[in-house]
Design an enzyme around this catalytic site. Structure first.
Site, PDB file in Angstrom:
ATOM      1  CB  SER A 157      69.405  89.084 110.331  1.00 52.75           C
ATOM      2  OG  SER A 157      70.623  88.554 109.862  1.00 52.75           O
ATOM      3  CD  GLU A 213      63.169  85.429 106.081  1.00 51.04           C
ATOM      4  OE1 GLU A 213      63.850  86.237 105.423  1.00 51.04           O
ATOM      5  OE2 GLU A 213      63.114  85.433 107.326  1.00 51.04           O
TER       6      GLU A 213
HETATM    7  O1  KIV Z   1      69.295  89.519 106.941  1.00 43.21           O
HETATM    8  C1  KIV Z   1      69.418  88.292 106.783  1.00 43.21           C
HETATM    9  O2  KIV Z   1      70.130  87.601 107.511  1.00 43.21           O
HETATM   10  C2  KIV Z   1      68.684  87.680 105.671  1.00 43.21           C
HETATM   11  C3  KIV Z   1      68.570  86.182 105.644  1.00 43.21           C
HETATM   12  C4  KIV Z   1      67.582  85.719 106.635  1.00 43.21           C
HETATM   13  C5  KIV Z   1      68.247  85.695 104.287  1.00 43.21           C
HETATM   14  O3  KIV Z   1      68.162  88.371 104.852  1.00 43.21           O
END
Ligand code: KIV
Length: 276
Positions: A43, A185
């Site tokens: 992310s 998720e």
């Molecule tokens: O990339 C990320 O931050 C994640 C979380 C949302 C679990 O995979």
């Protein structure tokens, strides 16, 4: 914290708190807050690199951020949160050798002790099996898997009985190949609660209700630093608003009392330095 300690927390009925970090500053805050594990999630592609999806981030970039996060952790190593790094898109989908090399680099060239992979396609399960057999702790990720955004969007997943059965089957397969934990998720909370009760491995929810063994959040969302947060991850504070207000005050203060203009220098000019 080691991967197995998350299972101990589940068995002891203790909740598991996981927060993301992307640099030394965020890592230090998350550690001080008492998180059990720190996720260098892909992310960060959207949160700090400004990409529209998680797809463009590279393995080299993930390693760069992961090393910074490791430098931000201040506790003695045995008391630090578990550091988990996402394997980015295309680092594990192009064959088991490349996946092994990518996961191996995470453990060799960064302080991370575990990797997270999305999905449970047969090829992904085969990769996970190989990583686990070679001593690389693997976390799974099902439900809304952002690396599949062009297929799934950001909608809630597993809404009908058939896709719920498929998700349950996949979750069991991830446990069988030896994942030490599973992120779920944006799935219905009943389903996430059921899986948390049925599976031995810890189920870590985000947008999956309160019945999971633990929760994971994108720290920048919780702090209100991102422009928009997903509906299932509302901010705890308006970090962006507070920061902009403080910085605006600083800029306004400078403008209110400008520095005196420089006085002209009347001393004889020094000889010009020769150009090399
Ligand atoms: O990339 C990320 O931050 C994640 C979380 C949302 C679990 O995979």
């Amino acid at each position: 914290m080691r991967p197995g300690d998350l299972l101990s927390r589940k068995q002891a009925g203790l909740p598991i708190a996981i927060l993301t970090a992307w640099d030394a500053l965020s890592a230090a805050m998350v550690e001080e807050a008492g998180a059990d594990a720190v996720l260098v999630g892909d992310s960060l592609a959207m949160v700090v690199l400004g990409h529209p999806t998680t797809l463009p981030v590279t393995l080299e970039e993930m390693l760069h951020h992961c090393r910074a996060v490791g430098r931000g952790l201040r506790r003695p190593p045995a008391h630090q949160p578990l550091l988990i790094c996402d394997l980015p898109f295309l680092s594990y989908q192009c064959g088991p050798d490349q996946a092994m090399a990518a996961a191996g680099r995470v453990l060799k060239d960064s302080p991370a002790a575990a990797v997270k992979l999305e999905g449970a396609e047969p090829e992904t399960l085969a990769v996970m099996d190989r990583l686990v057999r070679h001593g690389i702790p693997v976390m799974g990720h099902l439900g809304l898997t952002p690396q599949a955004v062009h297929q799934l969007g950001y909608r809630q997943q597993a809404n009908d009985p058939a896709s719920q059965e498929q998700l349950k089957r996949r979750a069991r397969q991830l446990q069988e190949v030896g994942c030490f934990a599973l992120v779920l998720e944006h799935v219905p909370s009943d389903l996430a609660t059921e899986l948390s009760r049925q599976l031995l491995l810890p189920v870590i929810g985000i947008g999956a209700g309160d019945g999971c063994d633990g929760q994971v959040r994108v720290t920048a969302d919780l702090l209100g630093l991102t422009h928009r947060q997903p509906p299932f991850s509302p901010p705890l504070i308006d970090g962006r608003g507070l920061s902009v207000e403080a910085l605006r005050g600083w800029v306004a203060g400078l403008n209110a009392s400008p520095a005196a203009p420089p006085t002209p220098d009347t001393s004889p000019a020094a000889p010009a330095a020769p150009h090399c």
